[in-house]
Motif scaffolding. Structure first.
Motif, PDB file in Angstrom:
ATOM      1  N   THR A 157       4.084   1.900  -1.949  1.00  0.00           N
ATOM      2  CA  THR A 157       4.498   3.418  -2.354  1.00  0.00           C
ATOM      3  C   THR A 157       4.719   4.320  -1.101  1.00  0.00           C
ATOM      4  OG1 THR A 157       2.737   3.638  -4.112  1.00  0.00           O
ATOM      5  CG2 THR A 157       4.218   4.961  -4.305  1.00  0.00           C
ATOM      6  N   VAL A 158       6.289   3.957  -1.508  1.00  0.00           N
ATOM      7  CA  VAL A 158       6.587   5.278  -0.250  1.00  0.00           C
ATOM      8  C   VAL A 158       6.975   6.348  -0.638  1.00  0.00           C
ATOM      9  CG1 VAL A 158       8.162   5.849   2.041  1.00  0.00           C
ATOM     10  CG2 VAL A 158       7.107   3.171   0.493  1.00  0.00           C
ATOM     11  N   SER A 159       5.618   7.062  -0.300  1.00  0.00           N
ATOM     12  CA  SER A 159       5.756   8.863  -0.595  1.00  0.00           C
ATOM     13  C   SER A 159       5.284  10.308   0.712  1.00  0.00           C
ATOM     14  CB  SER A 159       4.686   9.046  -1.742  1.00  0.00           C
ATOM     15  OG  SER A 159       4.523   9.906  -2.305  1.00  0.00           O
ATOM     16  N   GLY A 219       1.250  -1.295   0.282  1.00  0.00           N
ATOM     17  CA  GLY A 219       0.094  -0.124   0.351  1.00  0.00           C
ATOM     18  C   GLY A 219       0.556   1.180   0.297  1.00  0.00           C
ATOM     19  N   LEU A 220       0.334   1.867   0.598  1.00  0.00           N
ATOM     20  CA  LEU A 220       1.058   3.432   0.945  1.00  0.00           C
ATOM     21  C   LEU A 220       1.189   4.548   1.756  1.00  0.00           C
ATOM     22  CD1 LEU A 220       1.845   6.543  -1.296  1.00  0.00           C
ATOM     23  CD2 LEU A 220      -0.795   6.752  -0.371  1.00  0.00           C
ATOM     24  N   VAL A 221       2.472   4.478   2.325  1.00  0.00           N
ATOM     25  CA  VAL A 221       3.005   5.071   3.621  1.00  0.00           C
ATOM     26  C   VAL A 221       4.080   6.322   3.294  1.00  0.00           C
ATOM     27  CG1 VAL A 221       4.678   2.931   3.370  1.00  0.00           C
ATOM     28  CG2 VAL A 221       3.768   3.852   5.368  1.00  0.00           C
ATOM     29  N   GLN A 222       3.332   6.956   4.162  1.00  0.00           N
ATOM     30  CA  GLN A 222       4.624   8.014   5.036  1.00  0.00           C
ATOM     31  C   GLN A 222       6.921   7.839   4.801  1.00  0.00           C
ATOM     32  OE1 GLN A 222       3.545  10.485   6.580  1.00  0.00           O
ATOM     33  NE2 GLN A 222       2.163  11.505   5.847  1.00  0.00           N
ATOM     34  N   PRO A 223       7.293   8.530   4.345  1.00  0.00           N
ATOM     35  CA  PRO A 223       8.863   8.223   4.842  1.00  0.00           C
ATOM     36  C   PRO A 223       8.855   7.747   6.717  1.00  0.00           C
ATOM     37  CG  PRO A 223       9.075   9.716   2.910  1.00  0.00           C
ATOM     38  CD  PRO A 223       7.226   9.682   3.230  1.00  0.00           C
ATOM     39  N   GLY A 224       9.638   6.726   6.171  1.00  0.00           N
ATOM     40  CA  GLY A 224       9.755   6.873   7.740  1.00  0.00           C
ATOM     41  C   GLY A 224       8.962   5.608   8.423  1.00  0.00           C
ATOM     42  N   GLY A 225       7.785   5.224   7.976  1.00  0.00           N
ATOM     43  CA  GLY A 225       6.264   4.600   8.113  1.00  0.00           C
ATOM     44  C   GLY A 225       7.300   2.815   7.813  1.00  0.00           C
ATOM     45  N   SER A 226       5.618   2.109   8.330  1.00  0.00           N
ATOM     46  CA  SER A 226       6.597   0.704   8.542  1.00  0.00           C
ATOM     47  C   SER A 226       4.971   0.407   7.623  1.00  0.00           C
ATOM     48  CB  SER A 226       6.580   0.424   9.773  1.00  0.00           C
ATOM     49  OG  SER A 226       7.304   0.787  10.081  1.00  0.00           O
ATOM     50  N   LEU A 227       5.726  -1.150   7.070  1.00  0.00           N
ATOM     51  CA  LEU A 227       4.268  -2.011   6.335  1.00  0.00           C
ATOM     52  C   LEU A 227       4.658  -3.089   6.557  1.00  0.00           C
ATOM     53  CD1 LEU A 227       3.943  -0.017   2.610  1.00  0.00           C
ATOM     54  CD2 LEU A 227       2.072  -0.130   4.845  1.00  0.00           C
ATOM     55  N   SER A 228       4.137  -4.411   6.284  1.00  0.00           N
ATOM     56  CA  SER A 228       3.885  -5.510   6.242  1.00  0.00           C
ATOM     57  C   SER A 228       3.237  -6.363   5.252  1.00  0.00           C
ATOM     58  CB  SER A 228       3.899  -6.674   7.691  1.00  0.00           C
ATOM     59  OG  SER A 228       2.319  -6.389   7.844  1.00  0.00           O
ATOM     60  N   MET A 232       8.141  -4.398   7.016  1.00  0.00           N
ATOM     61  CA  MET A 232       9.495  -2.957   6.687  1.00  0.00           C
ATOM     62  C   MET A 232       9.187  -2.033   7.460  1.00  0.00           C
ATOM     63  SD  MET A 232       8.507  -3.490   2.169  1.00  0.00           S
ATOM     64  CE  MET A 232       6.805  -3.446   3.011  1.00  0.00           C
ATOM     65  N   ASN A 233      10.339  -1.580   7.663  1.00  0.00           N
ATOM     66  CA  ASN A 233      10.824  -0.560   9.072  1.00  0.00           C
ATOM     67  C   ASN A 233      11.301   0.618   8.102  1.00  0.00           C
ATOM     68  OD1 ASN A 233       9.247  -2.078  10.163  1.00  0.00           O
ATOM     69  ND2 ASN A 233      11.037  -2.966  11.470  1.00  0.00           N
ATOM     70  N   SER A 234      11.060   1.870   8.555  1.00  0.00           N
ATOM     71  CA  SER A 234      11.821   2.780   8.504  1.00  0.00           C
ATOM     72  C   SER A 234      11.889   3.134   6.877  1.00  0.00           C
ATOM     73  CB  SER A 234      13.194   2.932   8.801  1.00  0.00           C
ATOM     74  OG  SER A 234      13.143   3.002   9.885  1.00  0.00           O
ATOM     75  N   LEU A 235      10.394   3.045   5.947  1.00  0.00           N
ATOM     76  CA  LEU A 235      10.663   3.129   4.242  1.00  0.00           C
ATOM     77  C   LEU A 235      11.138   4.715   4.346  1.00  0.00           C
ATOM     78  CD1 LEU A 235       7.090   0.587   4.329  1.00  0.00           C
ATOM     79  CD2 LEU A 235       9.489   0.038   3.801  1.00  0.00           C
ATOM     80  N   LYS A 236      11.617   4.336   2.781  1.00  0.00           N
ATOM     81  CA  LYS A 236      12.357   5.217   2.119  1.00  0.00           C
ATOM     82  C   LYS A 236      11.619   5.594   1.413  1.00  0.00           C
ATOM     83  CE  LYS A 236      16.897   4.174   4.272  1.00  0.00           C
ATOM     84  NZ  LYS A 236      18.479   4.280   3.521  1.00  0.00           N
ATOM     85  N   PRO A 237      11.791   6.639   0.299  1.00  0.00           N
ATOM     86  CA  PRO A 237      10.969   6.309  -1.028  1.00  0.00           C
ATOM     87  C   PRO A 237      11.741   5.358  -2.471  1.00  0.00           C
ATOM     88  CG  PRO A 237      11.636   8.919  -0.764  1.00  0.00           C
ATOM     89  CD  PRO A 237      12.120   7.859   0.615  1.00  0.00           C
ATOM     90  N   GLU A 238      12.998   5.340  -2.218  1.00  0.00           N
ATOM     91  CA  GLU A 238      13.620   4.310  -2.632  1.00  0.00           C
ATOM     92  C   GLU A 238      13.345   3.051  -3.165  1.00  0.00           C
ATOM     93  OE1 GLU A 238      14.950   6.992  -1.289  1.00  0.00           O
ATOM     94  OE2 GLU A 238      16.704   5.815   0.019  1.00  0.00           O
ATOM     95  N   ASP A 239      12.042   2.894  -1.534  1.00  0.00           N
ATOM     96  CA  ASP A 239      12.228   1.587  -1.406  1.00  0.00           C
ATOM     97  C   ASP A 239      10.106   1.351  -2.466  1.00  0.00           C
ATOM     98  OD1 ASP A 239      12.777   1.918   1.954  1.00  0.00           O
ATOM     99  OD2 ASP A 239      14.004   0.852   0.690  1.00  0.00           O
ATOM    100  N   THR A 240      10.179   1.961  -2.908  1.00  0.00           N
ATOM    101  CA  THR A 240       8.807   1.717  -3.893  1.00  0.00           C
ATOM    102  C   THR A 240       9.153   1.112  -4.814  1.00  0.00           C
ATOM    103  OG1 THR A 240       8.470   4.817  -3.405  1.00  0.00           O
ATOM    104  CG2 THR A 240       7.406   3.424  -5.301  1.00  0.00           C
ATOM    105  N   ALA A 241       7.990  -0.078  -5.053  1.00  0.00           N
ATOM    106  CA  ALA A 241       8.311  -0.886  -6.008  1.00  0.00           C
ATOM    107  C   ALA A 241       6.974  -1.978  -5.465  1.00  0.00           C
ATOM    108  CB  ALA A 241       9.568  -1.757  -5.568  1.00  0.00           C
ATOM    109  N   ILE A 242       7.406  -2.927  -7.124  1.00  0.00           N
ATOM    110  CA  ILE A 242       6.284  -3.615  -6.806  1.00  0.00           C
ATOM    111  C   ILE A 242       7.333  -4.947  -6.000  1.00  0.00           C
ATOM    112  CG2 ILE A 242       4.862  -6.033  -7.699  1.00  0.00           C
ATOM    113  CD1 ILE A 242       4.288  -3.768 -10.435  1.00  0.00           C
ATOM    114  N   TYR A 243       6.621  -5.891  -4.896  1.00  0.00           N
ATOM    115  CA  TYR A 243       7.363  -6.446  -3.882  1.00  0.00           C
ATOM    116  C   TYR A 243       6.335  -8.078  -4.717  1.00  0.00           C
ATOM    117  CZ  TYR A 243      10.016  -2.879  -1.004  1.00  0.00           C
ATOM    118  OH  TYR A 243      10.482  -1.878  -1.225  1.00  0.00           O
TER     119      TYR A 243
END
Length: 119
Positions: free
Chosen positions: A116-118, A9-18, A81-92
């Protein structure tokens, strides 16, 4: 082997997703489970893999931020995934390397889930 991924999904920089990915089918044993990603205009790259006994390998870019784990009983792999960065944006993409009940080997891929990290 069928792979069903969830999360992302969509998360802000520094956020987390699983992410999670469950494998099903005529599986005897899954030897390796992993996550790969592909950003626009780039090749697919390894994010993290985990063997059946829990040995892990991570891309340098995610070390210390991402954690891969698995539940062998449920044939499921997870990616925290923690401390997400915009460069982590991708299809996994989820990947498994399994031994099937007919003793054939199977290298299988899930359909991919967007991260998406934005801001």
């Amino acid at each position: 082997v069928q792979l069903q991924a969830s999360g992302g999904g969509l998360v802000q920089p520094g956020g987390s997703l699983s992410l999670s990915c469950a494998a099903s089918g005529s599986i005897f044993r899954i030897e390796v489970m992993g996550w790969y990603r592909q950003a626009p205009g780039k090749q697919r790259e390894l994010v993290a893999v985990i063997t059946r006994d829990g040995s892990t390998n991570y891309a340098e870019s995610v070390k210390g931020r991402f954690t891969i784990s698995r539940d062998n009983a449920k044939n499921t792999v997870f990616l925290q995934m923690n401390s997400l960065k915009p460069e982590d944006t991708a299809i996994y993409y989820c990947n498994t390397r399994a031994i099937l009940r007919d003793w054939h080997n199977a290298d299988s891929w899930g359909k991919g889930t967007q991260v998406t990290v934005s801001s």
